[in-house]
Design a protein around this motif. Structure first.
Motif, PDB file in Angstrom:
ATOM      1  N   GLN A 202     -12.000   5.726  19.477  1.00  0.00           N
ATOM      2  CA  GLN A 202     -11.380   6.946  20.291  1.00  0.00           C
ATOM      3  C   GLN A 202     -12.744   7.618  20.561  1.00  0.00           C
ATOM      4  OE1 GLN A 202      -9.081   7.929  16.996  1.00  0.00           O
ATOM      5  NE2 GLN A 202      -7.215   6.966  17.885  1.00  0.00           N
ATOM      6  N   PHE A 203     -12.737   7.869  21.766  1.00  0.00           N
ATOM      7  CA  PHE A 203     -14.293   8.711  22.286  1.00  0.00           C
ATOM      8  C   PHE A 203     -13.461   9.899  23.105  1.00  0.00           C
ATOM      9  CE2 PHE A 203     -17.764  10.117  24.562  1.00  0.00           C
ATOM     10  CZ  PHE A 203     -19.091   9.636  23.563  1.00  0.00           C
ATOM     11  N   LEU A 204     -13.744  11.210  23.011  1.00  0.00           N
ATOM     12  CA  LEU A 204     -13.132  12.324  23.671  1.00  0.00           C
ATOM     13  C   LEU A 204     -14.037  13.370  23.908  1.00  0.00           C
ATOM     14  CD1 LEU A 204     -10.689  13.590  25.477  1.00  0.00           C
ATOM     15  CD2 LEU A 204      -9.841  14.221  23.109  1.00  0.00           C
ATOM     16  N   ILE A 205     -14.185  13.842  24.904  1.00  0.00           N
ATOM     17  CA  ILE A 205     -14.862  15.276  25.303  1.00  0.00           C
ATOM     18  C   ILE A 205     -13.569  15.841  25.884  1.00  0.00           C
ATOM     19  CG2 ILE A 205     -16.463  16.384  26.608  1.00  0.00           C
ATOM     20  CD1 ILE A 205     -17.811  14.545  24.617  1.00  0.00           C
ATOM     21  N   LEU A 206     -13.161  16.982  25.357  1.00  0.00           N
ATOM     22  CA  LEU A 206     -12.233  17.999  26.010  1.00  0.00           C
ATOM     23  C   LEU A 206     -12.427  18.309  27.189  1.00  0.00           C
ATOM     24  CD1 LEU A 206     -11.720  20.386  22.835  1.00  0.00           C
ATOM     25  CD2 LEU A 206     -10.679  18.143  23.252  1.00  0.00           C
ATOM     26  N   GLN A 210     -16.190  18.169  29.909  1.00  0.00           N
ATOM     27  CA  GLN A 210     -16.493  16.920  30.544  1.00  0.00           C
ATOM     28  C   GLN A 210     -17.503  17.191  31.781  1.00  0.00           C
ATOM     29  OE1 GLN A 210     -12.880  14.872  31.664  1.00  0.00           O
ATOM     30  NE2 GLN A 210     -12.208  14.627  29.493  1.00  0.00           N
ATOM     31  N   LYS A 211     -18.325  16.073  32.219  1.00  0.00           N
ATOM     32  CA  LYS A 211     -19.408  16.285  33.160  1.00  0.00           C
ATOM     33  C   LYS A 211     -20.377  17.277  33.017  1.00  0.00           C
ATOM     34  CE  LYS A 211     -17.011  13.496  36.691  1.00  0.00           C
ATOM     35  NZ  LYS A 211     -17.512  12.531  36.594  1.00  0.00           N
ATOM     36  N   GLU A 212     -20.589  17.510  31.508  1.00  0.00           N
ATOM     37  CA  GLU A 212     -21.673  18.393  31.357  1.00  0.00           C
ATOM     38  C   GLU A 212     -22.750  17.618  30.536  1.00  0.00           C
ATOM     39  OE1 GLU A 212     -20.109  21.782  29.258  1.00  0.00           O
ATOM     40  OE2 GLU A 212     -19.579  22.788  31.269  1.00  0.00           O
ATOM     41  N   GLY A 213     -22.494  16.342  30.500  1.00  0.00           N
ATOM     42  CA  GLY A 213     -23.694  15.535  29.690  1.00  0.00           C
ATOM     43  C   GLY A 213     -23.307  15.438  28.292  1.00  0.00           C
ATOM     44  N   HIS A 214     -22.145  16.089  27.760  1.00  0.00           N
ATOM     45  CA  HIS A 214     -21.735  15.770  26.364  1.00  0.00           C
ATOM     46  C   HIS A 214     -21.793  14.626  25.779  1.00  0.00           C
ATOM     47  CE1 HIS A 214     -22.616  20.216  26.131  1.00  0.00           C
ATOM     48  NE2 HIS A 214     -21.413  20.497  26.931  1.00  0.00           N
ATOM     49  N   GLY A 215     -20.720  13.910  26.658  1.00  0.00           N
ATOM     50  CA  GLY A 215     -20.403  12.374  26.460  1.00  0.00           C
ATOM     51  C   GLY A 215     -21.405  11.583  26.213  1.00  0.00           C
ATOM     52  N   SER A 216     -22.589  11.678  27.079  1.00  0.00           N
ATOM     53  CA  SER A 216     -23.903  11.234  26.861  1.00  0.00           C
ATOM     54  C   SER A 216     -24.512  11.317  25.493  1.00  0.00           C
ATOM     55  CB  SER A 216     -24.609  11.125  28.047  1.00  0.00           C
ATOM     56  OG  SER A 216     -23.984  10.772  29.273  1.00  0.00           O
ATOM     57  N   ARG A 217     -24.666  12.631  25.223  1.00  0.00           N
ATOM     58  CA  ARG A 217     -25.246  13.002  24.164  1.00  0.00           C
ATOM     59  C   ARG A 217     -24.650  12.714  22.662  1.00  0.00           C
ATOM     60  NH1 ARG A 217     -29.764  16.763  24.016  1.00  0.00           N
ATOM     61  NH2 ARG A 217     -29.596  17.886  26.158  1.00  0.00           N
TER      62      ARG A 217
HETATM   63  N1  ACO Z   1     -23.614  18.588  35.932  1.00  0.00           N
HETATM   64  C1  ACO Z   1     -22.936  17.727  36.620  1.00  0.00           C
HETATM   65  N2  ACO Z   1     -22.591  16.368  36.303  1.00  0.00           N
HETATM   66  C2  ACO Z   1     -23.223  15.866  35.126  1.00  0.00           C
HETATM   67  C3  ACO Z   1     -24.066  16.803  34.183  1.00  0.00           C
HETATM   68  C4  ACO Z   1     -24.032  18.172  34.636  1.00  0.00           C
HETATM   69  N3  ACO Z   1     -25.107  18.860  33.849  1.00  0.00           N
HETATM   70  N4  ACO Z   1     -24.185  15.909  33.120  1.00  0.00           N
HETATM   71  C5  ACO Z   1     -23.883  14.742  33.265  1.00  0.00           C
HETATM   72  N5  ACO Z   1     -23.109  14.634  34.538  1.00  0.00           N
HETATM   73  C6  ACO Z   1     -22.328  13.664  35.043  1.00  0.00           C
HETATM   74  C7  ACO Z   1     -22.912  12.343  34.685  1.00  0.00           C
HETATM   75  O1  ACO Z   1     -24.049  11.907  35.713  1.00  0.00           O
HETATM   76  C8  ACO Z   1     -21.619  11.376  34.940  1.00  0.00           C
HETATM   77  O2  ACO Z   1     -21.511  11.172  36.065  1.00  0.00           O
HETATM   78  P1  ACO Z   1     -20.787   9.899  36.722  1.00  0.00           P
HETATM   79  O3  ACO Z   1     -19.585   9.844  36.337  1.00  0.00           O
HETATM   80  O4  ACO Z   1     -20.997   9.880  38.188  1.00  0.00           O
HETATM   81  O5  ACO Z   1     -21.428   8.609  36.116  1.00  0.00           O
HETATM   82  C9  ACO Z   1     -20.761  12.442  34.575  1.00  0.00           C
HETATM   83  O6  ACO Z   1     -20.946  13.557  34.385  1.00  0.00           O
HETATM   84  C10 ACO Z   1     -20.082  12.051  32.978  1.00  0.00           C
HETATM   85  O7  ACO Z   1     -21.194  12.109  32.044  1.00  0.00           O
HETATM   86  P2  ACO Z   1     -21.247  12.973  30.874  1.00  0.00           P
HETATM   87  O8  ACO Z   1     -21.194  14.327  31.164  1.00  0.00           O
HETATM   88  O9  ACO Z   1     -22.265  12.573  29.844  1.00  0.00           O
HETATM   89  O10 ACO Z   1     -19.818  12.406  29.962  1.00  0.00           O
HETATM   90  P3  ACO Z   1     -18.474  13.171  29.662  1.00  0.00           P
HETATM   91  O11 ACO Z   1     -18.897  14.308  28.853  1.00  0.00           O
HETATM   92  O12 ACO Z   1     -17.922  13.833  30.932  1.00  0.00           O
HETATM   93  O13 ACO Z   1     -17.636  12.361  28.978  1.00  0.00           O
HETATM   94  C11 ACO Z   1     -15.849  10.670  29.008  1.00  0.00           C
HETATM   95  C12 ACO Z   1     -17.122  11.137  29.543  1.00  0.00           C
HETATM   96  C13 ACO Z   1     -16.179  10.510  27.447  1.00  0.00           C
HETATM   97  C14 ACO Z   1     -15.167   9.389  29.399  1.00  0.00           C
HETATM   98  C15 ACO Z   1     -15.045  11.915  29.327  1.00  0.00           C
HETATM   99  O14 ACO Z   1     -14.632  11.871  30.568  1.00  0.00           O
HETATM  100  C16 ACO Z   1     -13.393  11.778  28.557  1.00  0.00           C
HETATM  101  O15 ACO Z   1     -13.488  12.061  27.202  1.00  0.00           O
HETATM  102  N6  ACO Z   1     -12.437  11.180  29.293  1.00  0.00           N
HETATM  103  C17 ACO Z   1     -11.124  11.372  28.655  1.00  0.00           C
HETATM  104  C18 ACO Z   1     -10.872  10.458  27.574  1.00  0.00           C
HETATM  105  C19 ACO Z   1     -11.410   9.034  27.752  1.00  0.00           C
HETATM  106  O16 ACO Z   1     -11.307   8.319  28.760  1.00  0.00           O
HETATM  107  N7  ACO Z   1     -12.295   8.695  26.700  1.00  0.00           N
HETATM  108  C20 ACO Z   1     -12.895   7.178  26.782  1.00  0.00           C
HETATM  109  C21 ACO Z   1     -11.806   6.077  26.335  1.00  0.00           C
HETATM  110  S1  ACO Z   1     -12.612   4.567  26.091  1.00  0.00           S
HETATM  111  C22 ACO Z   1     -12.648   4.702  24.247  1.00  0.00           C
HETATM  112  O17 ACO Z   1     -12.304   5.798  23.614  1.00  0.00           O
HETATM  113  C23 ACO Z   1     -13.462   3.678  23.679  1.00  0.00           C
END
Ligand code: ACO
Length: 303
Positions: A202-206, A210-217
């Motif tokens: 289970q992987f979740l960023i609230l 989201q989209k701030e780079g925390h998922g990647s970190r």
């Molecule tokens: N400004 C703007 N965009 C950014 C920034 C920033 N500072 N930093 C990263 N981004 C972009 C990335 O480039 C990426 O772009 P893309 O979607 O075009 O590739 C996008 O934001 C997402 O990257 P992150 O920010 O690193 O990831 P995020 O923190 O949004 O986490 C996740 C992604 C985990 C999928 C999140 O959206 C989430 O929790 N979703 C709901 C639950 C879910 O689906 N979880 C996964 C289920 S599968 C499992 O659990 C195994």
């Protein structure tokens, strides 16, 4: 009944999750993505006018409080039984397999895996056994149902689970931003009899973060932890989502690129089995994900 629509509500829209700090200030407010596992496939609530549901979580303990308000409720004579919102949600708000009145968790006692700053904000990633933070985990389980498709409660007391928690630190207070659970499966290897194959479950960023780079970190911190652990022979992901696949591909590809894997003289088509095998044990990716990263690299080279 005057206007039927007034009595029917989309559960995802009228439920809000509210995180509140110890002083009672609102940290953030957001809606669930899924409520089908609680209220059925239609995710609909019946029988109230102007229904508003808040699940308030007090940080850092995550103790929840349910607040349901409405302006009118269908009378029993109407023949329609309104959804029993309080009772239904209460079943899921706490994992009742966890004993009540557990010692509160002191977040500062949980080992820190990594810290980072972003936009002058401070974050830390903590690693724990779910059973060691049972007082928080009993409430956190609901988040998997509300935000991860197909998400379910985990058995907190199974020692094979690990949880990674992401917090923002503001004025010395810890604010939850996300979490990830992983389960250690046994992996047979003739040279390493105690090898494991953790599976990210289970992987979740609230949502507000989201989209701030925390998922990647968070993903990279977990992967680095796997890479440093000699017991981990390979790691995988359970039932990924499209968004998580994209994140995983991007992070895995960047990691392999930084290791100069794609500029090695052996990186040409057809890829030799020996090269794939020799690289894979160090990077610990399952064969399919490793090939996927190679495919991305070839596609980029062709452009
Ligand atoms: N400004 C703007 N965009 C950014 C920034 C920033 N500072 N930093 C990263 N981004 C972009 C990335 O480039 C990426 O772009 P893309 O979607 O075009 O590739 C996008 O934001 C997402 O990257 P992150 O920010 O690193 O990831 P995020 O923190 O949004 O986490 C996740 C992604 C985990 C999928 C999140 O959206 C989430 O929790 N979703 C709901 C639950 C879910 O689906 N979880 C996964 C289920 S599968 C499992 O659990 C195994």
């Amino acid at each position: 009944m005057s206007n039927l629509d007034e009595w029917i509500h989309n559960a995802n829209e009228c439920i809000s999750i509210v995180l509140i700090n110890e002083k009672g200030d609102i940290d953030c407010k957001f809606h669930p993505t899924f409520t089908y596992s609680i209220f059925g496939d239609s995710e609909v609530l019946y029988g109230y006018k102007n229904l508003n549901i808040e699940i308030q979580y007090v940080l850092p303990s995550m103790t929840p409080e349910l607040k349901v308000t409405y302006s009118d409720r269908l009378a029993p004579e109407s023949g329609v039984e309104p959804t029993n919102v309080d009772q239904t949600l209460s079943i899921y708000m706490r994992d009742d397999r966890v004993p009540e009145n557990l010692e509160p968790v002191n977040i500062r006692d949980i080992p820190v895996l990594e810290s980072y700053s972003f936009d002058e904000r401070k974050f830390c990633i903590l690693k724990s056994k779910p059973s060691d933070i049972g007082a928080v985990m009993q409430y956190l389980q609901l988040f998997s149902l509300l935000f991860i498709e197909g998400g379910s409660f985990i058995d907190i007391f199974d020692p094979k689970w690990t949880i990674y928690l992401l917090y923002e630190i503001k004025d010395e207070q810890y604010y939850l931003r996300g979490y990830c659970t992983a389960y250690d499966y046994y992996k047979w290897d003739k040279e390493k009899t105690d090898g494991v194959r953790p599976r990210i479950s289970q992987f979740l960023i609230l949502p507000p973060f989201q989209k701030e780079g925390h998922g990647s970190r968070l993903y990279n911190a977990i992967v680095n932890n796997f890479l440093q652990d000699p017991k981990v022979l390979e790691f995988s992901v359970e039932d990924s989502s499209e968004a998580f696949d994209a994140l995983r591909d991007r992070c895995d590809f960047q990691r392999l690129k930084s290791l100069n894997l794609f500029t090695s003289p052996e990186f040409h088509l057809p890829l030799s089995k020996e090269w794939l095998h020799s690289q894979r044990s160090a990077i610990k990716l399952p064969p399919r994900q490793f090939l996927r990263c190679c495919e991305i690299a070839f596609t980029m080279k062709l452009k």
